[in-house]
Structure formats: C-alpha cells, structure tokens
Write a protein that holds these residues in place. Structure first.
Motif, short mmCIF file in Angstrom:
data_model
loop_
_atom_site.label_atom_id
_atom_site.label_comp_id
_atom_site.label_asym_id
_atom_site.label_seq_id
_atom_site.Cartn_x
_atom_site.Cartn_y
_atom_site.Cartn_z
N PRO A 169 0.89 -1.19 -0.16
CA PRO A 169 0.11 -0.04 -0.09
C PRO A 169 0.74 1.56 0.06
N VAL A 170 0.44 2.27 -0.41
CA VAL A 170 1.12 3.54 -0.36
C VAL A 170 0.13 4.30 0.84
N GLU A 171 1.02 5.13 1.70
CA GLU A 171 0.40 6.16 2.56
C GLU A 171 0.43 7.52 2.19
N GLN A 172 -0.80 8.31 2.44
CA GLN A 172 -1.07 9.71 2.29
C GLN A 172 -1.61 10.35 3.16
N GLY A 173 -0.99 11.30 4.06
CA GLY A 173 -1.14 11.90 5.39
C GLY A 173 -2.11 13.18 5.44
N THR A 174 -2.67 13.34 6.50
CA THR A 174 -3.67 14.35 6.53
C THR A 174 -2.90 15.66 6.34
N ALA A 175 -1.54 15.93 6.45
CA ALA A 175 -0.84 16.97 6.37
C ALA A 175 -0.45 17.21 4.74
N GLY A 176 -0.84 16.17 4.00
CA GLY A 176 -0.39 16.05 2.57
C GLY A 176 0.74 15.33 2.57
N THR A 177 0.86 13.82 2.93
CA THR A 177 2.30 13.23 2.80
C THR A 177 1.90 11.88 2.01
N MET A 178 2.77 11.27 1.60
CA MET A 178 2.64 10.17 0.78
C MET A 178 3.61 9.18 1.19
N ARG A 179 3.56 8.00 1.47
CA ARG A 179 4.58 6.98 1.77
C ARG A 179 4.79 5.64 1.18
N PHE A 180 5.93 5.24 0.95
CA PHE A 180 6.01 4.13 0.51
C PHE A 180 6.99 3.19 1.67
N TYR A 181 6.68 2.04 2.17
CA TYR A 181 7.50 1.29 3.16
C TYR A 181 8.45 0.61 2.38
N LEU A 182 9.40 0.63 3.06
CA LEU A 182 10.68 0.10 2.80
C LEU A 182 10.92 -1.39 2.97
N PRO A 183 11.39 -2.34 2.15
CA PRO A 183 11.58 -3.66 2.51
C PRO A 183 12.77 -4.05 3.63
N ARG A 184 12.47 -4.92 4.65
CA ARG A 184 13.16 -5.06 5.88
C ARG A 184 14.47 -5.29 5.45
N LYS A 185 15.05 -5.94 4.30
CA LYS A 185 16.57 -6.23 4.21
C LYS A 185 16.96 -4.87 3.73
N VAL A 186 16.24 -3.92 3.14
CA VAL A 186 16.96 -2.56 3.03
C VAL A 186 16.98 -1.96 4.21
N VAL A 187 15.96 -1.75 4.99
CA VAL A 187 16.11 -1.27 6.58
C VAL A 187 17.30 -1.88 7.32
N GLU A 188 17.47 -2.90 7.26
CA GLU A 188 18.64 -3.77 8.08
C GLU A 188 20.03 -3.28 7.52
#
Length: 203
Positions: free
Chosen positions: A99-118
């Motif tokens: 999913p993509v996230e778009q916030g009340t303040a006007g933001t959009m997000r992509f979550y990053l894969p765990r391997k990339v985060v690690e």
C-alpha cells in the motif's frame, strides 16, 4: 541487464496484482491482537521505515513519481528497491500499489523492505523526499473490496468509527486508507482497508 530485469519484475508484479495476486509484495509485519464487530481487527505493527514526500491530494502523480524515482535509483548508491504493500493515505486517499500512505498533512509514503532497512536505507537525492521511521503502533483496521471512491471510503470509515465507539476504543486521529492494488485492478478482487491509529496509552 540488471536494470531491465528489475523493471520487468516490477511490471509483472503490477500485472499480477490486477487479478488479486500480491504474493511477491512484502507487507509490514503485524499481529492481530483483538477482533471486534463487523470484521474490524486491532493490529499491533512492528516498527517500520518509509520513504515519504509531501503530496497535494488524491491524484498527485508528482508525489508518487518522486517516491517511485527513489526506489528506482534516485538515492545515494543508485539502489533499486522492491515495491511493498500497502500504500497508506490519511485524509485524501490513494490506492495505486499495495500500500501507499498519504497523510492528513499532505504526505505520501512507500514502506521499505526489511532487508533494505537492515542494511541502512540509502538517502534520497531528490529534494522533498525523506526517510521516516515509524515506531511500533496499534491500528484498528476494517478491510473491504470493490470501489475506493470517496463516498465508499467515508461509508467504511463510518462503520469503523461506530465499531470503535461501541467497543470503547479511543481514536483521536481521523481514519486513513491503505490500498493494496492499482486503480485498474478488478474491483471485487481488490484489498482495501480503512484504519485508525489507536493511542499507545491504551495498550
């Protein structure tokens, strides 16, 4: 050659999601800790990392483009990063990938894969794109299929709010939308969700 394979695989993932197949997409980890009326789930999500940008509304292709460019190489190291699900949007809502996230303040997000985060997420090279860290949190979630039109989202949000009120669950923040499929997916095969963040003090 590696770049060609990456884009072919990304295209194949999008094509499969049209018919409800999302097995290739990574999804944030959560545990269902409580089940309420009308199919509402209370989920405990693990900490997550996302790439985020400011957005102007539901159809802000420029915001989506900035995030897509980040995962396809507009970052230090020019790393290509797999798409994940869901895209989350608060306030005005978007359902493009999963999913993509778009916030009340006007933001959009992509979550990053765990391997990339690690490994340490690469820093964005494009202005207006940033890495954000989301602590563990609880969400109350109602899943539905079919249309994601504004009136449908409002109706589903009203159901979620009613269930939480009856259960005595505080929810000071407004509902947001999490979309798992492109807008051209077959409607009855779509995975759509409306959710609210629950206060940490209620855990």
């Amino acid at each position: 050659m590696e770049k060609v394979v990456y884009y072919l695989f990304t295209f194949l993932e999008s094509a499969l999601s049209v018919v409800g197949i999302r097995a290739t997409y990574e999804e944030p980890r959560y545990a269902v800790v409580e089940r309420l009326d009308r199919g509402v789930e209370v989920r405990a999500y693990e900490p997550r990392v996302a790439v985020e940008t400011d957005a102007k509304g539901q159809q802000d292709g420029e915001a989506f483009g900035r995030l897509f460019r980040y995962i396809t190489g507009a970052n230090r190291g020019e790393a290509r990063i797999a798409m994940t699900t869901p895209v989350e949007s608060e306030g005005q809502m978007i359902a493009m990938t999963v999913p993509v996230e778009q916030g009340t303040a006007g933001t959009m997000r992509f979550y990053l894969p765990r391997k990339v985060v690690e490994a340490g997420p690469p820093e964005p090279t494009e202005a207006g794109v940033r890495i954000v860290r989301i602590p563990q949190e609880r969400l109350a979630v109602l899943r539905f299929s079919g249309s994601t039109a504004p009136d449908v989202r409002r109706q589903q949000s009203a159901i979620l709010t009613e269930v939480l009120d009856k259960a005595g669950k505080r929810h000071p923040d407004p509902p947001f939308f999490m979309g798992y499929d492109p807008p051209f997916s077959i409607p009855f095969l779509r995975r759509n969700e409306v959710a609210v963040r629950l206060p940490a003090s209620d855990t």
